[in-house]
Design a protein around this motif. Structure first.
Motif, short mmCIF file in Angstrom:
data_model
loop_
_atom_site.label_atom_id
_atom_site.label_comp_id
_atom_site.label_asym_id
_atom_site.label_seq_id
_atom_site.Cartn_x
_atom_site.Cartn_y
_atom_site.Cartn_z
N THR A 230 0.86 -1.18 0.00
CA THR A 230 0.00 0.00 0.00
C THR A 230 0.89 1.23 0.00
O THR A 230 1.42 1.65 1.03
N ASP A 231 1.09 1.77 -1.19
CA ASP A 231 1.96 2.94 -1.36
C ASP A 231 1.65 3.54 -2.72
O ASP A 231 1.86 2.89 -3.75
N ARG A 232 1.14 4.75 -2.72
CA ARG A 232 0.71 5.37 -3.97
C ARG A 232 1.86 5.57 -4.94
O ARG A 232 1.73 5.35 -6.15
N GLY A 233 3.01 5.99 -4.42
CA GLY A 233 4.15 6.24 -5.29
C GLY A 233 4.57 4.98 -6.04
O GLY A 233 4.82 5.02 -7.26
N PHE A 234 4.65 3.85 -5.33
CA PHE A 234 5.04 2.60 -5.98
C PHE A 234 3.98 2.15 -6.97
O PHE A 234 4.28 1.71 -8.09
N ALA A 235 2.70 2.24 -6.56
CA ALA A 235 1.61 1.82 -7.45
C ALA A 235 1.61 2.63 -8.74
O ALA A 235 1.44 2.09 -9.84
N GLU A 236 1.79 3.93 -8.62
CA GLU A 236 1.82 4.78 -9.81
C GLU A 236 3.00 4.44 -10.71
O GLU A 236 2.89 4.47 -11.95
N GLN A 237 4.13 4.11 -10.11
CA GLN A 237 5.31 3.75 -10.90
C GLN A 237 5.07 2.47 -11.70
O GLN A 237 5.37 2.40 -12.90
N LEU A 238 4.52 1.44 -11.03
CA LEU A 238 4.29 0.18 -11.73
C LEU A 238 3.21 0.32 -12.79
O LEU A 238 3.38 -0.11 -13.94
N ALA A 239 2.09 0.94 -12.43
CA ALA A 239 1.01 1.12 -13.41
C ALA A 239 1.49 1.99 -14.57
O ALA A 239 1.17 1.72 -15.74
N GLY A 240 2.28 3.00 -14.26
CA GLY A 240 2.80 3.87 -15.31
C GLY A 240 3.70 3.13 -16.28
O GLY A 240 3.73 3.43 -17.48
N HIS A 241 4.44 2.14 -15.77
CA HIS A 241 5.31 1.36 -16.64
C HIS A 241 4.48 0.55 -17.64
O HIS A 241 4.79 0.51 -18.84
N TRP A 242 3.42 -0.08 -17.17
CA TRP A 242 2.53 -0.80 -18.08
C TRP A 242 1.90 0.14 -19.10
O TRP A 242 1.82 -0.17 -20.30
N ARG A 243 1.45 1.28 -18.64
CA ARG A 243 0.80 2.24 -19.55
C ARG A 243 1.77 2.77 -20.59
O ARG A 243 1.39 3.08 -21.72
N GLN A 244 3.03 2.90 -20.19
CA GLN A 244 4.02 3.37 -21.15
C GLN A 244 4.28 2.32 -22.23
O GLN A 244 4.57 2.66 -23.38
N LEU A 245 4.16 1.03 -21.87
CA LEU A 245 4.27 -0.01 -22.89
C LEU A 245 3.19 0.18 -23.95
O LEU A 245 3.44 -0.02 -25.16
N VAL A 246 2.00 0.56 -23.51
CA VAL A 246 0.91 0.84 -24.46
C VAL A 246 1.25 2.06 -25.30
O VAL A 246 1.15 2.04 -26.54
N ALA A 247 1.67 3.13 -24.64
CA ALA A 247 1.93 4.39 -25.35
C ALA A 247 3.03 4.24 -26.40
O ALA A 247 2.97 4.88 -27.46
N GLU A 248 4.03 3.41 -26.11
CA GLU A 248 5.14 3.27 -27.05
C GLU A 248 4.98 2.10 -28.00
O GLU A 248 5.87 1.80 -28.79
N GLY A 249 3.82 1.42 -27.95
CA GLY A 249 3.53 0.38 -28.91
C GLY A 249 4.19 -0.96 -28.66
O GLY A 249 4.21 -1.81 -29.57
N PHE A 250 4.67 -1.20 -27.46
CA PHE A 250 5.28 -2.50 -27.17
C PHE A 250 4.22 -3.59 -26.99
O PHE A 250 4.52 -4.77 -27.16
N VAL A 251 3.01 -3.18 -26.61
CA VAL A 251 1.91 -4.12 -26.51
C VAL A 251 0.77 -3.62 -27.40
O VAL A 251 0.69 -2.44 -27.73
N ARG A 252 -0.10 -4.56 -27.80
CA ARG A 252 -1.19 -4.23 -28.70
C ARG A 252 -2.53 -4.51 -28.03
O ARG A 252 -2.66 -5.46 -27.27
N ARG A 253 -3.50 -3.71 -28.40
CA ARG A 253 -4.84 -3.87 -27.84
C ARG A 253 -5.64 -4.86 -28.67
O ARG A 253 -5.61 -4.82 -29.91
N TYR A 254 -6.34 -5.74 -27.98
CA TYR A 254 -7.23 -6.67 -28.65
C TYR A 254 -8.48 -5.94 -29.10
O TYR A 254 -9.11 -5.22 -28.33
N VAL A 255 -8.85 -6.12 -30.34
CA VAL A 255 -10.08 -5.55 -30.87
C VAL A 255 -10.92 -6.72 -31.39
O VAL A 255 -10.60 -7.33 -32.41
N GLY A 256 -11.95 -7.07 -30.65
CA GLY A 256 -12.73 -8.24 -31.01
C GLY A 256 -14.09 -7.87 -31.57
O GLY A 256 -14.50 -6.73 -31.53
#
Length: 256
Positions: A230-256
């Motif tokens: 339970t720590d906002r700074g750590f949670a934001e860092q980890l979630a931000g890393h995943w979101r940056q993968l999306v922003a930079e195109g390392f992962v793709r969104r499923y469109v079904g």
């Protein structure tokens, strides 16, 4: 060692006493170990001397005020052991299945999950409830097991797997989470890649990192270990890393 630790070992009441003594003029700056002893300071005096004794009164007070403000407005992380497997008599761990359900049940805004294997509708049903009842935004990052016959077929291979996941595991229908995948996990041949993370971030405030998959076996029968942070700074860092993968195109969104 004391210099490296700075003021981290000094109790908050001792820092408040120190600041009051400087403000009133009882403690001159710069000061010595003897000065601290004479004022009745209770705490690791060597740490205080190594951190503050070279400063003038204004500088030392500024450091103490900043340190105290940080402690008051951003409490230290809370770490809780999460465990699957036999419970000893002295165990104080949270059961993995119960911890995951609690995170899903208490989320109010967002849930982000990185998962390697899912096999149980029961485990993810609280996610659907959160989406329906509280409007929680759910994002899943999934591993794609197996490999496509050709590189050109990798996206179709991944889409077919995610469609099966939404049919066989996410059995509740709409709404459905936003699902992303790493295209390398579906590609044929070496170098083989897996999305092997098992983590949850809820509301950018609470994080679970665990060895347990989102399976009945991983949540209830294996020996698995994890930590609920339970720590906002750590949670934001980890979630931000995943979101940056999306922003930079390392992962793709499923469109079904």
């Amino acid at each position: 060692m004391s210099a490296a630790l700075g003021l981290s070992r000094v109790p908050t009441p001792a820092l408040e006493h120190l600041l009051a003594s400087m403000t009133s003029g009882r403690l001159p700056c710069p000061f010595t170990l003897g000065d601290l002893s004479a004022m009745g300071f209770r705490g690791p005096a060597a740490d205080v001397v190594s951190s503050l004794a070279s400063l003038d009164n204004a500088g030392a007070r500024a450091v103490l005020q900043a340190t105290l403000a940080e402690r008051r407005h951003r409490p230290p992380p809370r770490l809780e052991l999460v465990w699957t497997g036999p419970e000893t008599r002295a165990s104080v761990a949270h059961a993995t299945a119960a911890a995951v359900e609690r995170i899903f049940r208490e989320a109010r805004r967002s849930i982000l999950i990185g998962g390697y294997t899912f096999d149980s509708p029961k485990i993810v049903e609280p996610l659907h409830t959160a989406m329906v009842e509280r409007g929680v935004a759910v994002t899943l990052f999934l591993d794609i097991p197996g490999e496509a016959a050709t590189a050109a077929a990798a996206d179709d291979f991944a889409a077919a797997f995610i469609a099966r996941f939404l049919r066989d595991v996410w059995t509740f229908g709409r709404p459905v989470p936003d699902v992303y995948y790493d295209p390398r996990t579906a590609a044929p041949g070496p170098p083989w890649v897996s999305l092997h993370a098992k983590c949850i971030v809820a509301d950018d405030e609470a994080t679970l990192i665990t060895s347990a998959n989102f399976t009945a076996r991983g949540q209830t029968r294996n020996i698995e270990a994890g930590v609920l942070i339970t720590d906002r700074g750590f949670a934001e860092q980890l979630a931000g890393h995943w979101r940056q993968l999306v922003a930079e195109g390392f992962v793709r969104r499923y469109v079904g």
